[in-house]
Design an enzyme around this catalytic site. Structure first.
Site, PDB file in Angstrom:
ATOM      1  N   MET A 128      -5.330  10.183  -3.972  1.00  0.00           N
ATOM      2  CA  MET A 128      -4.549   9.318  -4.866  1.00  0.00           C
ATOM      3  C   MET A 128      -4.068   8.076  -4.113  1.00  0.00           C
ATOM      4  O   MET A 128      -3.181   7.358  -4.586  1.00  0.00           O
ATOM      5  CB  MET A 128      -3.358  10.088  -5.438  1.00  0.00           C
ATOM      6  CG  MET A 128      -3.820  11.304  -6.262  1.00  0.00           C
ATOM      7  SD  MET A 128      -2.642  11.826  -7.506  1.00  0.00           S
ATOM      8  CE  MET A 128      -1.256  12.258  -6.481  1.00  0.00           C
ATOM      9  N   GLU A 136      -2.638   9.527   7.964  1.00  0.00           N
ATOM     10  CA  GLU A 136      -3.468  10.277   8.927  1.00  0.00           C
ATOM     11  C   GLU A 136      -4.061  11.563   8.341  1.00  0.00           C
ATOM     12  O   GLU A 136      -5.111  12.017   8.783  1.00  0.00           O
ATOM     13  CB  GLU A 136      -2.634  10.638  10.160  1.00  0.00           C
ATOM     14  CG  GLU A 136      -2.871   9.811  11.378  1.00  0.00           C
ATOM     15  CD  GLU A 136      -4.329   9.570  11.753  1.00  0.00           C
ATOM     16  OE1 GLU A 136      -5.024  10.525  12.132  1.00  0.00           O
ATOM     17  OE2 GLU A 136      -4.769   8.413  11.667  1.00  0.00           O
ATOM     18  N   GLY A 137      -3.363  12.185   7.386  1.00  0.00           N
ATOM     19  CA  GLY A 137      -3.900  13.393   6.744  1.00  0.00           C
ATOM     20  C   GLY A 137      -5.207  13.067   6.030  1.00  0.00           C
ATOM     21  O   GLY A 137      -6.231  13.741   6.204  1.00  0.00           O
ATOM     22  N   HIS A 138      -5.176  11.985   5.230  1.00  0.00           N
ATOM     23  CA  HIS A 138      -6.401  11.544   4.543  1.00  0.00           C
ATOM     24  C   HIS A 138      -7.462  11.141   5.576  1.00  0.00           C
ATOM     25  O   HIS A 138      -8.638  11.454   5.420  1.00  0.00           O
ATOM     26  CB  HIS A 138      -6.108  10.335   3.648  1.00  0.00           C
ATOM     27  CG  HIS A 138      -5.082  10.585   2.576  1.00  0.00           C
ATOM     28  ND1 HIS A 138      -3.851   9.984   2.591  1.00  0.00           N
ATOM     29  CD2 HIS A 138      -5.108  11.350   1.467  1.00  0.00           C
ATOM     30  CE1 HIS A 138      -3.155  10.358   1.524  1.00  0.00           C
ATOM     31  NE2 HIS A 138      -3.891  11.194   0.825  1.00  0.00           N
ATOM     32  N   GLN A 173      -2.570  14.708 -14.224  1.00  0.00           N
ATOM     33  CA  GLN A 173      -2.040  15.804 -13.398  1.00  0.00           C
ATOM     34  C   GLN A 173      -0.534  15.670 -13.154  1.00  0.00           C
ATOM     35  O   GLN A 173       0.053  16.469 -12.435  1.00  0.00           O
ATOM     36  CB  GLN A 173      -2.801  15.936 -12.080  1.00  0.00           C
ATOM     37  CG  GLN A 173      -2.553  14.842 -11.059  1.00  0.00           C
ATOM     38  CD  GLN A 173      -3.458  14.992  -9.853  1.00  0.00           C
ATOM     39  OE1 GLN A 173      -4.669  14.880  -9.938  1.00  0.00           O
ATOM     40  NE2 GLN A 173      -2.857  15.258  -8.692  1.00  0.00           N
ATOM     41  N   LYS A 175      -2.811  21.283   3.104  1.00  0.00           N
ATOM     42  CA  LYS A 175      -1.459  20.908   2.651  1.00  0.00           C
ATOM     43  C   LYS A 175      -1.282  21.318   1.198  1.00  0.00           C
ATOM     44  O   LYS A 175      -0.229  21.789   0.790  1.00  0.00           O
ATOM     45  CB  LYS A 175      -1.307  19.400   2.823  1.00  0.00           C
ATOM     46  CG  LYS A 175      -0.217  18.758   2.030  1.00  0.00           C
ATOM     47  CD  LYS A 175       1.023  18.686   2.850  1.00  0.00           C
ATOM     48  CE  LYS A 175       2.222  18.164   2.081  1.00  0.00           C
ATOM     49  NZ  LYS A 175       1.930  17.317   0.954  1.00  0.00           N
ATOM     50  N   VAL A 190      -2.232  17.999   8.575  1.00  0.00           N
ATOM     51  CA  VAL A 190      -1.849  17.068   9.647  1.00  0.00           C
ATOM     52  C   VAL A 190      -0.340  16.841   9.548  1.00  0.00           C
ATOM     53  O   VAL A 190       0.188  16.597   8.455  1.00  0.00           O
ATOM     54  CB  VAL A 190      -2.611  15.732   9.525  1.00  0.00           C
ATOM     55  CG1 VAL A 190      -2.128  14.733  10.572  1.00  0.00           C
ATOM     56  CG2 VAL A 190      -4.106  15.971   9.655  1.00  0.00           C
ATOM     57  N   SER A 217       2.073  11.188   1.105  1.00  0.00           N
ATOM     58  CA  SER A 217       2.351   9.844   0.587  1.00  0.00           C
ATOM     59  C   SER A 217       3.788   9.779   0.089  1.00  0.00           C
ATOM     60  O   SER A 217       4.422   8.728   0.102  1.00  0.00           O
ATOM     61  CB  SER A 217       1.393   9.508  -0.558  1.00  0.00           C
ATOM     62  OG  SER A 217       0.055   9.685  -0.140  1.00  0.00           O
TER      63      SER A 217
END
Ligand code: AMP
Length: 308
Positions: free
Chosen positions: A40, A45-47, A71, A159, A186, A196
């Site tokens: 989204m 860093e996770g993405h 959603q 996550k 992460v 986010s």
């Protein structure tokens, strides 16, 4: 320096780009498989970790950025969900993404939609219970994105562990020809899981939010070291730690089997699962002000904890 990704805003464009890349790269050294990372946006860093893995394992890396309205519940944060297209495209370029799909809501949902993909069972608890309709929205948009991008593999973060379980069930039940690849959570150096939504947190909330990863770590250590500990005791321990933070408001704290997401007998220790080498998930959702954070730890009871 990586080349800028090609950007597609319509379904026809993204299909054309992917088809062309597949044809160009057929027989090439890194292959023409498509690794896909749906997001989204407001990338972090996770993405980036998902994009890196997709790039390592596929000749073509595709990213979608779409804040999927179906959603979100009526009282959720759709309108204020953070967006930053320019920074996202810079991150995509840095990570060597080939194609970015950036559709509008009108492009994805042009007319009255009469089809919903609904996964049952694994959606009964956790976010499925506290966000009614959320996973129908997720399963429906991910099905559409899979039909549009036609990836070989799709990468999702642990996550959102329930999301991974839901999508694995969907792909298997509907014989979709794509492999779901779960990737580890992460975290910031201090333990907070990247999200986010972390930008919404005040300094004080941000500090107190550390109780989430800390209580998951403590509970994981207890599950590992105390053979007799029961689900009830684990949940009570985590709940107590979180309640000690005055700014935290618990939505849920649950210990369930993974990936089935079924409840455990609250008063019975985990020896059956330990013997069978089963996995459990300790999952929580907690609000700080109007910001709802989720985090979890998945533990294989024969091995070390996976994601903390
Ligand atoms: P979102 O943009 O929040 O919908 O997330 C897109 C994908 O990135 C989902 O598969 C998430 O699980 C994944 N993701 C988000 N945050 C993290 C994180 N901290 N670590 C790993 N994956 C993440």
């Amino acid at each position: 320096m990586n080349a800028s990704p090609q950007i597609a805003r319509t379904i026809a464009e993204v299909r054309g780009l992917i088809e062309r890349l597949r044809a160009e790269r057929a027989g090439g050294e890194s292959g023409n498989e498509v690794g896909f990372v749906p997001t989204m946006g407001y990338l972090h860093e996770g993405h980036a970790s998902l994009l890196r893995r997709a790039r390592r394992e596929n000749g073509i890396t595709a990213l979608s950025i779409f804040v999927n309205p179906i959603q979100f519940g009526p009282n959720e944060d759709l309108e204020r969900y953070p967006r930053s297209e320019e920074a996202d495209l810079e991150l995509a370029a840095r990570e060597g993404v080939d194609v970015v799909f950036l559709p509008s809501a009108q492009e994805m949902y042009p007319a009255q939609r009469r089809t919903t993909v609904a996964v049952t069972g694994v959606t009964e608890r956790l976010c499925g219970a506290s966000r009614p309709g959320h996973f129908d929205g997720v399963a429906t948009v991910v099905s559409k994105l899979f039909n549009i991008v036609k990836p070989d593999k799709a990468y999702f973060g642990a996550k959102d562990a329930q999301q991974v379980a839901v999508l694995q069930k969907m792909v298997s039940d509907l014989n979709m020809d794509v492999r779901i690849v779960p990737c580890p959570i992460v975290r910031e150096a201090d333990g907070l899981a990247l999200s986010s939504r972390n930008v919404y947190l005040s300094e004080e909330q941000r500090r107190e939010a550390l109780v989430l990863s800390r209580s998951l770590r403590e509970a994981s250590a207890r599950i590992e070291s105390e053979a007799e500990v029961t689900p009830e005791q684990i949940v009570a321990g985590v709940t107590g730690s979180i309640q000690a933070s005055p700014l935290a408001q618990i939505d849920y704290v649950e210990l369930l089997t993974f990936p089935e997401l079924q409840p455990l007998d609250p008063k019975r220790d985990l020896s059956d699962l330990r013997d069978s080498g089963g996995s459990v998930i300790l999952a929580l959702a907690v609000k700080f002000g109007s910001t709802r954070l989720i985090d979890n730890a998945i533990l294989n009871l024969k091995e070390a904890p996976l994601h903390v």
